[in-house]
Write an enzyme that holds these catalytic residues in place. Structure first.
Site, PDB file in Angstrom:
ATOM      1  N   ALA A   1       0.867  -1.172   0.000  1.00  0.00           N
ATOM      2  CA  ALA A   1       0.000   0.000   0.000  1.00  0.00           C
ATOM      3  C   ALA A   1       0.907   1.227   0.000  1.00  0.00           C
ATOM      4  O   ALA A   1       2.058   1.157   0.444  1.00  0.00           O
ATOM      5  CB  ALA A   1      -0.872  -0.016   1.241  1.00  0.00           C
TER       6      ALA A   1
ATOM      7  N   GLY B   1       0.581  -4.921   0.961  1.00  0.00           N
ATOM      8  CA  GLY B   1      -0.639  -4.939   0.143  1.00  0.00           C
ATOM      9  C   GLY B   1      -0.390  -5.578  -1.222  1.00  0.00           C
ATOM     10  O   GLY B   1      -1.312  -6.129  -1.831  1.00  0.00           O
TER      11      GLY B   1
ATOM     12  N   GLU C   1      -0.793  -9.128  -0.682  1.00  0.00           N
ATOM     13  CA  GLU C   1      -2.234  -9.372  -0.474  1.00  0.00           C
ATOM     14  C   GLU C   1      -3.000  -9.311  -1.797  1.00  0.00           C
ATOM     15  O   GLU C   1      -3.914 -10.104  -2.036  1.00  0.00           O
ATOM     16  CB  GLU C   1      -2.779  -8.360   0.548  1.00  0.00           C
ATOM     17  CG  GLU C   1      -2.237  -8.660   1.948  1.00  0.00           C
ATOM     18  CD  GLU C   1      -2.451  -7.534   2.950  1.00  0.00           C
ATOM     19  OE1 GLU C   1      -2.244  -6.353   2.577  1.00  0.00           O
ATOM     20  OE2 GLU C   1      -2.815  -7.830   4.100  1.00  0.00           O
TER      21      GLU C   1
ATOM     22  N   GLU D   1       4.926  -5.232   6.918  1.00  0.00           N
ATOM     23  CA  GLU D   1       4.261  -4.148   7.657  1.00  0.00           C
ATOM     24  C   GLU D   1       4.805  -3.996   9.068  1.00  0.00           C
ATOM     25  O   GLU D   1       4.800  -2.901   9.640  1.00  0.00           O
ATOM     26  CB  GLU D   1       2.744  -4.392   7.733  1.00  0.00           C
ATOM     27  CG  GLU D   1       2.012  -4.268   6.404  1.00  0.00           C
ATOM     28  CD  GLU D   1       1.902  -5.559   5.614  1.00  0.00           C
ATOM     29  OE1 GLU D   1       2.700  -6.485   5.872  1.00  0.00           O
ATOM     30  OE2 GLU D   1       1.017  -5.645   4.738  1.00  0.00           O
TER      31      GLU D   1
HETATM   32  N1  CO8 Z   1       4.672   3.224  -0.594  1.00  0.00           N
HETATM   33  C1  CO8 Z   1       5.140   4.382  -1.102  1.00  0.00           C
HETATM   34  N2  CO8 Z   1       6.324   4.507  -1.736  1.00  0.00           N
HETATM   35  C2  CO8 Z   1       7.095   3.401  -1.854  1.00  0.00           C
HETATM   36  C3  CO8 Z   1       6.676   2.153  -1.367  1.00  0.00           C
HETATM   37  C4  CO8 Z   1       5.413   2.086  -0.696  1.00  0.00           C
HETATM   38  N3  CO8 Z   1       4.908   0.927  -0.212  1.00  0.00           N
HETATM   39  N4  CO8 Z   1       7.640   1.247  -1.635  1.00  0.00           N
HETATM   40  C5  CO8 Z   1       8.620   1.917  -2.290  1.00  0.00           C
HETATM   41  N5  CO8 Z   1       8.297   3.203  -2.425  1.00  0.00           N
HETATM   42  C6  CO8 Z   1       9.082   4.257  -3.094  1.00  0.00           C
HETATM   43  C7  CO8 Z   1      10.271   4.653  -2.278  1.00  0.00           C
HETATM   44  O1  CO8 Z   1       9.917   5.602  -1.286  1.00  0.00           O
HETATM   45  C8  CO8 Z   1      11.187   5.241  -3.335  1.00  0.00           C
HETATM   46  O2  CO8 Z   1      10.733   6.538  -3.645  1.00  0.00           O
HETATM   47  P1  CO8 Z   1      11.834   7.730  -3.851  1.00  0.00           P
HETATM   48  O3  CO8 Z   1      12.610   7.293  -5.074  1.00  0.00           O
HETATM   49  O4  CO8 Z   1      10.993   8.936  -4.081  1.00  0.00           O
HETATM   50  O5  CO8 Z   1      12.668   7.733  -2.633  1.00  0.00           O
HETATM   51  C9  CO8 Z   1      10.900   4.365  -4.548  1.00  0.00           C
HETATM   52  O6  CO8 Z   1       9.646   3.724  -4.286  1.00  0.00           O
HETATM   53  C10 CO8 Z   1      11.941   3.282  -4.767  1.00  0.00           C
HETATM   54  O7  CO8 Z   1      12.088   2.584  -3.555  1.00  0.00           O
HETATM   55  P2  CO8 Z   1      13.517   2.382  -2.824  1.00  0.00           P
HETATM   56  O8  CO8 Z   1      14.445   3.501  -3.164  1.00  0.00           O
HETATM   57  O9  CO8 Z   1      13.246   2.139  -1.380  1.00  0.00           O
HETATM   58  O10 CO8 Z   1      14.010   1.065  -3.570  1.00  0.00           O
HETATM   59  P3  CO8 Z   1      14.913  -0.111  -2.967  1.00  0.00           P
HETATM   60  O11 CO8 Z   1      15.213  -1.015  -4.122  1.00  0.00           O
HETATM   61  O12 CO8 Z   1      16.049   0.451  -2.196  1.00  0.00           O
HETATM   62  O13 CO8 Z   1      13.970  -0.876  -1.922  1.00  0.00           O
HETATM   63  C11 CO8 Z   1      11.922  -1.933  -1.173  1.00  0.00           C
HETATM   64  C12 CO8 Z   1      12.828  -1.526  -2.370  1.00  0.00           C
HETATM   65  C13 CO8 Z   1      12.636  -2.978  -0.319  1.00  0.00           C
HETATM   66  C14 CO8 Z   1      10.651  -2.512  -1.775  1.00  0.00           C
HETATM   67  C15 CO8 Z   1      11.623  -0.668  -0.308  1.00  0.00           C
HETATM   68  O14 CO8 Z   1      11.168   0.378  -1.158  1.00  0.00           O
HETATM   69  C16 CO8 Z   1      10.580  -0.896   0.746  1.00  0.00           C
HETATM   70  O15 CO8 Z   1      10.887  -1.459   1.778  1.00  0.00           O
HETATM   71  N6  CO8 Z   1       9.329  -0.464   0.470  1.00  0.00           N
HETATM   72  C17 CO8 Z   1       8.247  -0.539   1.418  1.00  0.00           C
HETATM   73  C18 CO8 Z   1       7.721  -1.954   1.540  1.00  0.00           C
HETATM   74  C19 CO8 Z   1       6.633  -2.006   2.584  1.00  0.00           C
HETATM   75  O16 CO8 Z   1       6.839  -1.730   3.740  1.00  0.00           O
HETATM   76  N7  CO8 Z   1       5.423  -2.401   2.142  1.00  0.00           N
HETATM   77  C20 CO8 Z   1       4.274  -2.477   3.018  1.00  0.00           C
HETATM   78  C21 CO8 Z   1       3.518  -1.177   2.991  1.00  0.00           C
HETATM   79  S1  CO8 Z   1       2.198  -1.141   4.195  1.00  0.00           S
HETATM   80  C22 CO8 Z   1       1.013  -2.118   3.492  1.00  0.00           C
HETATM   81  O17 CO8 Z   1       1.124  -2.604   2.409  1.00  0.00           O
HETATM   82  C23 CO8 Z   1      -0.211  -2.296   4.338  1.00  0.00           C
HETATM   83  C24 CO8 Z   1      -1.317  -2.978   3.573  1.00  0.00           C
HETATM   84  C25 CO8 Z   1      -2.585  -2.726   4.286  1.00  0.00           C
HETATM   85  C26 CO8 Z   1      -3.813  -3.000   3.461  1.00  0.00           C
HETATM   86  C27 CO8 Z   1      -3.880  -2.314   2.127  1.00  0.00           C
HETATM   87  C28 CO8 Z   1      -4.613  -1.030   2.236  1.00  0.00           C
HETATM   88  C29 CO8 Z   1      -4.664  -0.304   0.879  1.00  0.00           C
END
Ligand code: CO8
Length: 258
Positions: free
Chosen positions: A66, A109, A112, A132
Site C-alpha cells: 500500500a 498490500g 495481499e 508491515e
Molecule cells: N509506498 C510508497 N512509496 C514506496 C513504497 C510504498 N509501499 N515502496 C517503495 N516506495 C518508493 C520509495 O519511497 C522510493 O521513492 P523515492 O525514489 O521517491 O525515494 C521508490 O519507491 C523506490 O524505492 P527504494 O528507493 O526504497 O528502492 P529499494 O530497491 O532500495 O527498496 C523496497 C525496495 C525494499 C521494496 C523498499 O522500497 C521498501 O521497503 N518499500 C516498502 C515496503 C513495505 O513496507 N510495504 C508495506 C507497505 S504497508 C502495506 O502494504 C499495508 C497494507 C494494508 C492493506 C492495504 C490497504 C490499501
C-alpha cells in the site's frame, strides 16, 4: 492502451491484460489506483469476449505494498472513514480467473493483492513478504488470513512477525505461488498461461474458481455440497456437450461460453 496513467490495459483475444504502472514508487497501491483497478476488473468481468484477466506489474516490482504516503499521518478514524477495503472486496468478487504475473517485489498490500489472484506465475527474482511489522503496523487486506490458509500457521507467523522476504523458490515450496518461471520470460510465460486457460470452457472456469475459493471459507461438507451443485450445473451447458463430444470424436473442442 487506456489513458489511465497508473493502470494500463489492453485486450489480446479472450485475455484482458491489466498492468500496474506507478514505476516511481514500485507500483505502491494508492486509493485511486485500487478504486480504478476494481472498476477495470469489474468491466472485464462483465465483458463476454474476455475469459481470463492477466494482472501484471513490472519486472522490478509487482507492487511494494500500500502507498505508505497515503497512511503515514492517518489516525484510526481516518483509516476507518476511508473504507478502503471495499475496493478489495470488489476484487474478491471477480468471477473470471485472474492470472497474476509477479516479478520483483510483492510486499504488504502487494502480496495481499497477489493472493486475491487465482493462478500466480512468479518470476525467479521475486521477493515476497508482509513487511508491515517493520513500519509499526500489520497486514490489513487479508495478509494474516489468506497467507495462513496458503502456507500454514508456522510459516505465516515467520513471514508476518519477522517481515522477511521469501524467494520465489520458497514461495513455491510453501504453496503461495503456482509456478516459478525464469526472470527473462516472466511476462511471456504468464501471457501463455493466461491464453491456455482462456481456451477452456468459460462456465467451467467460473464454477471451478468459485468452488476452490469456497474451500477457504466453508466447511468441507458445505464445500462438497456446493461443488456437486456447480458440477451438475455444467451439464446444462453447450460447452459440456461440445467438450465431451470432441473427446469422443478425437478432435479439439471449441467452447462458446454457453
Ligand atoms: N509506498 C510508497 N512509496 C514506496 C513504497 C510504498 N509501499 N515502496 C517503495 N516506495 C518508493 C520509495 O519511497 C522510493 O521513492 P523515492 O525514489 O521517491 O525515494 C521508490 O519507491 C523506490 O524505492 P527504494 O528507493 O526504497 O528502492 P529499494 O530497491 O532500495 O527498496 C523496497 C525496495 C525494499 C521494496 C523498499 O522500497 C521498501 O521497503 N518499500 C516498502 C515496503 C513495505 O513496507 N510495504 C508495506 C507497505 S504497508 C502495506 O502494504 C499495508 C497494507 C494494508 C492493506 C492495504 C490497504 C490499501
Amino acid at each position: 492502451m487506456s489513458d489511465q496513467p497508473h493502470l494500463l490495459s489492453e485486450t489480446d483475444g479472450h485475455v484482458a491484460i491489466v498492468r500496474l504502472n506507478r514505476p516511481k514508487v514500485l507500483n505502491a497501491l494508492n486509493l485511486e489506483l485500487m478504486n480504478d483497478l476494481a472498476t477495470l476488473l469489474e468491466n472485464f468481468d462483465e465483458n463476454d469476449d474476455i475469459r481470463v484477466i492477466l494482472l501484471a506489474g513490472s519486472e522490478r516490482a509487482w507492487a511494494a505494498g500500500a502507498d505508505i504516503g497515503d497512511m503515514a499521518t492517518a489516525t484510526k478514524s481516518d483509516m476507518e472513514d476511508r473504507d478502503q477495503f471495499a475496493q478489495w472486496e470488489r476484487i474478491k468478487r471477480i468471477r473470471k480467473p485472474i492470472v497474476a504475473a509477479v516479478s520483483g517485489f510483492a510486499l504488504g498490500g502487494g502480496c495481499e493483492l497477489m493472493m486475491h489472484c487465482d493462478v500466480i506465475v512468479c518470476s525467479e527474482n521475486a521477493k515476497i513478504g508482509q513487511p508491515e511489522i517493520n513500519i509499526g503496523v500489520m497486514p490489513g487486506a487479508g495478509g494474516t488470513q489468506r497467507l495462513t490458509r496458503a502456507v500454514g500457521k508456522a510459516v505465516a507467523m515467520d513471514i508476518v512477525l519477522s517481515g522477511r522476504f521469501l524467494s520465489a523458490k520458497e514461495a513455491l515450496l510453501h504453496g503461495l505461488v503456482s509456478r516459478v518461471v525464469p526472470t527473462e520470460h516472466w511476462y511471456d510465460e504468464a501471457v501463455k498461461i493466461a491464453h491456455a486457460i482462456a481456451a477452456k470452457a468459460p462456465i467451467s472456469l467460473r464454477n471451478a474458481k468459485e468452488s476452490i475459493l469456497n474451500a477457504e471459507e466453508q466447511s468441507l461438507s458445505d464445500g462438497l455440497k456446493r461443488e456437486r451443485q456447480l458440477f451438475y450445473d455444467l451439464f446444462d451447458t453447450e460447452d459440456q456437450k461440445e467438450g465431451m463430444a470432441a473427446f469422443m470424436e478425437k478432435r479439439r473442442p471449441t467452447f462458446k461460453g454457453k
